[in-house]
Design a protein around this motif. Structure first.
Motif, mmCIF file in Angstrom:
data_model
loop_
_atom_site.group_PDB
_atom_site.id
_atom_site.type_symbol
_atom_site.label_atom_id
_atom_site.label_comp_id
_atom_site.label_asym_id
_atom_site.label_seq_id
_atom_site.Cartn_x
_atom_site.Cartn_y
_atom_site.Cartn_z
ATOM 1 N N TRP A 76 -18.188 18.665 -0.492
ATOM 2 C CA TRP A 76 -17.100 17.688 -0.481
ATOM 3 C C TRP A 76 -17.222 16.763 -1.689
ATOM 4 O O TRP A 76 -18.318 16.541 -2.204
ATOM 5 C CB TRP A 76 -17.131 16.862 0.801
ATOM 6 N N VAL A 77 -16.084 16.235 -2.137
ATOM 7 C CA VAL A 77 -16.066 15.281 -3.247
ATOM 8 C C VAL A 77 -15.443 13.976 -2.785
ATOM 9 O O VAL A 77 -14.658 13.940 -1.840
ATOM 10 C CB VAL A 77 -15.272 15.829 -4.456
ATOM 11 N N LYS A 78 -15.812 12.903 -3.482
ATOM 12 C CA LYS A 78 -15.258 11.577 -3.191
ATOM 13 C C LYS A 78 -14.272 11.216 -4.297
ATOM 14 O O LYS A 78 -14.595 11.293 -5.483
ATOM 15 C CB LYS A 78 -16.370 10.540 -3.108
ATOM 16 N N ILE A 79 -13.065 10.813 -3.903
ATOM 17 C CA ILE A 79 -11.989 10.521 -4.843
ATOM 18 C C ILE A 79 -11.675 9.036 -4.834
ATOM 19 O O ILE A 79 -11.488 8.432 -3.773
ATOM 20 C CB ILE A 79 -10.699 11.295 -4.482
ATOM 21 N N GLY A 80 -11.606 8.442 -6.013
ATOM 22 C CA GLY A 80 -11.056 7.103 -6.159
ATOM 23 C C GLY A 80 -9.562 7.243 -6.400
ATOM 24 O O GLY A 80 -9.135 7.743 -7.437
ATOM 25 N N ALA A 81 -8.748 6.849 -5.414
ATOM 26 C CA ALA A 81 -7.295 7.002 -5.513
ATOM 27 C C ALA A 81 -6.679 5.791 -6.210
ATOM 28 O O ALA A 81 -7.191 4.676 -6.113
ATOM 29 C CB ALA A 81 -6.681 7.169 -4.124
ATOM 30 N N HIS A 82 -5.576 6.014 -6.910
ATOM 31 C CA HIS A 82 -4.879 4.931 -7.596
ATOM 32 C C HIS A 82 -3.978 4.146 -6.661
ATOM 33 O O HIS A 82 -3.350 3.181 -7.090
ATOM 34 C CB HIS A 82 -4.042 5.487 -8.748
ATOM 35 N N ALA A 83 -3.850 4.552 -5.421
ATOM 36 C CA ALA A 83 -3.076 3.799 -4.431
ATOM 37 C C ALA A 83 -3.668 4.077 -3.067
ATOM 38 O O ALA A 83 -4.211 5.154 -2.817
ATOM 39 C CB ALA A 83 -1.597 4.193 -4.464
ATOM 40 N N ASP A 84 -3.579 3.095 -2.192
ATOM 41 C CA ASP A 84 -4.121 3.252 -0.847
ATOM 42 C C ASP A 84 -3.264 4.191 -0.014
ATOM 43 O O ASP A 84 -2.061 4.342 -0.257
ATOM 44 C CB ASP A 84 -4.196 1.905 -0.134
ATOM 45 N N ALA A 85 -3.873 4.786 1.009
ATOM 46 C CA ALA A 85 -3.096 5.547 1.986
ATOM 47 C C ALA A 85 -2.081 4.596 2.615
ATOM 48 O O ALA A 85 -2.395 3.456 2.925
ATOM 49 C CB ALA A 85 -4.014 6.131 3.051
ATOM 50 N N GLY A 86 -0.864 5.065 2.797
ATOM 51 C CA GLY A 86 0.203 4.220 3.299
ATOM 52 C C GLY A 86 0.955 3.529 2.185
ATOM 53 O O GLY A 86 2.031 2.993 2.385
ATOM 54 N N ARG A 87 0.395 3.572 0.967
ATOM 55 C CA ARG A 87 1.057 2.964 -0.180
ATOM 56 C C ARG A 87 1.160 3.963 -1.321
ATOM 57 O O ARG A 87 1.320 3.587 -2.469
ATOM 58 C CB ARG A 87 0.292 1.718 -0.634
ATOM 59 N N GLY A 88 1.037 5.238 -1.008
ATOM 60 C CA GLY A 88 1.151 6.287 -2.012
ATOM 61 C C GLY A 88 -0.028 7.226 -2.025
ATOM 62 O O GLY A 88 0.088 8.366 -2.437
ATOM 63 N N ASP A 119 -12.508 2.932 1.409
ATOM 64 C CA ASP A 119 -11.431 2.758 0.434
ATOM 65 C C ASP A 119 -11.318 3.943 -0.513
ATOM 66 O O ASP A 119 -10.702 3.850 -1.575
ATOM 67 C CB ASP A 119 -11.625 1.466 -0.352
ATOM 68 N N THR A 120 -11.931 5.078 -0.140
ATOM 69 C CA THR A 120 -11.823 6.295 -0.937
ATOM 70 C C THR A 120 -11.260 7.417 -0.081
ATOM 71 O O THR A 120 -10.994 7.245 1.101
ATOM 72 C CB THR A 120 -13.195 6.736 -1.497
ATOM 73 N N ILE A 121 -11.088 8.569 -0.704
ATOM 74 C CA ILE A 121 -10.671 9.778 0.008
ATOM 75 C C ILE A 121 -11.723 10.840 -0.266
ATOM 76 O O ILE A 121 -12.196 10.980 -1.409
ATOM 77 C CB ILE A 121 -9.279 10.235 -0.453
ATOM 78 N N VAL A 122 -12.135 11.544 0.765
ATOM 79 C CA VAL A 122 -13.084 12.635 0.591
ATOM 80 C C VAL A 122 -12.375 13.938 0.919
ATOM 81 O O VAL A 122 -11.496 13.991 1.783
ATOM 82 C CB VAL A 122 -14.344 12.447 1.465
ATOM 83 N N ALA A 123 -12.736 14.989 0.202
ATOM 84 C CA ALA A 123 -12.019 16.254 0.361
ATOM 85 C C ALA A 123 -12.935 17.424 0.065
ATOM 86 O O ALA A 123 -13.934 17.298 -0.660
ATOM 87 C CB ALA A 123 -10.809 16.295 -0.570
#
Length: 236
Positions: A76-88, A119-123
């Motif tokens: 699995w990888v950890k992603i720093g997203a440019h917008a929060d879930a629910g906001r893009g 505050d990240t996304i893992v996938a």
């Protein structure tokens, strides 16, 4: 996005336009080490071999985050997203294919699972099955095709990326410029509108005006006509 609150005024929320503007911290260590050591580069390529190398890049690819680190032991990888879930940031959870780029290296990956983690996304990317393979992906920027963005339920919600480049005119049909960027001030979105001007030296220059993306000022957004009508004077 912009949306109506109970008072009928459109409120702004950060959305996909932030993906192409807002940086996230990410490590470039793996790429730098590979440049210094050709053997390390070959090892990195082997670990990433399960991902599809691509030469054709989607025209509608939008940057949505970056790989920060490996997560766990099973690829699995950890992603720093440019917008929060629910906001893009939801697109990272819903899109079944991501496009990855680090320098000239471009790859495509099928996503088998994705979820929020703090505050990240893992996938988990198909074919990336251990921590070393996931770790080798650090520093890759993550893109998703615009056609894979979730459909907005509210007609008064907009993705920032769809607003950038639209012409802005006022209700008297005076051209005010084009949307060059969107800003989130924590309360609502603001359009940064650029227009041609003359500098103090008499040479052509570019000036800007900031227009809050709220209902009291924004009257219509016509994406088909690529135009936004606002209640705003040219000398404001």
């Amino acid at each position: 996005m912009a949306q109506h609150d109970s008072d009928g005024v459109k409120r702004g929320r950060a959305s996909f336009g932030a993906f192409v503007r807002k940086p996230v911290e990410r490590s470039e260590t793996a790429g730098a080490d590979a440049q210094r050591d050709p053997g390390a580069q070959q090892d990195t390529d082997a670990r990433q071999g399960s991902l599809e190398a691509v030469t054709a890049w989607p025209d509608d690819a939008v940057e949505v985050g970056a790989v920060l680190d490996a997560y766990g032991l099973k690829g699995w990888v950890k992603i720093g997203a440019h917008a929060d879930a629910g906001r893009g940031g939801d697109v990272l959870l819903s899109a079944r294919r991501w496009w990855l780029q680090r320098g000239a290296d471009r790859r495509s990956a099928k996503i088998t699972q994705a979820k929020t983690h703090g505050d990240t996304i893992v996938a988990h990317l198909a074919g990336v099955d251990d921590r070393d393979a996931a770790y080798a992906l650090r520093g890759f920027r993550v893109f998703v095709r615009r056609e894979d963005f979730p459909t907005l339920d509210d007609a008064d919600e907009f993705y920032w990326v769809d607003l950038i480049g639209l012409d802005v005119v006022n209700e008297q049909s005076v051209a005010l410029g084009k949307v060059a960027d969107m800003i989130d001030n924590g309360v609502h979105s603001i359009m940064r509108v650029e227009y041609p001007a003359t500098g103090k030296d008499g040479q052509p220059a570019t000036a800007e005006r900031l227009i809050p993306f709220v209902g009291v000022y924004v009257k219509t957004v016509d994406q088909a006509a690529r135009r936004i009508v606002v209640d705003w004077e040219a000398d404001y």
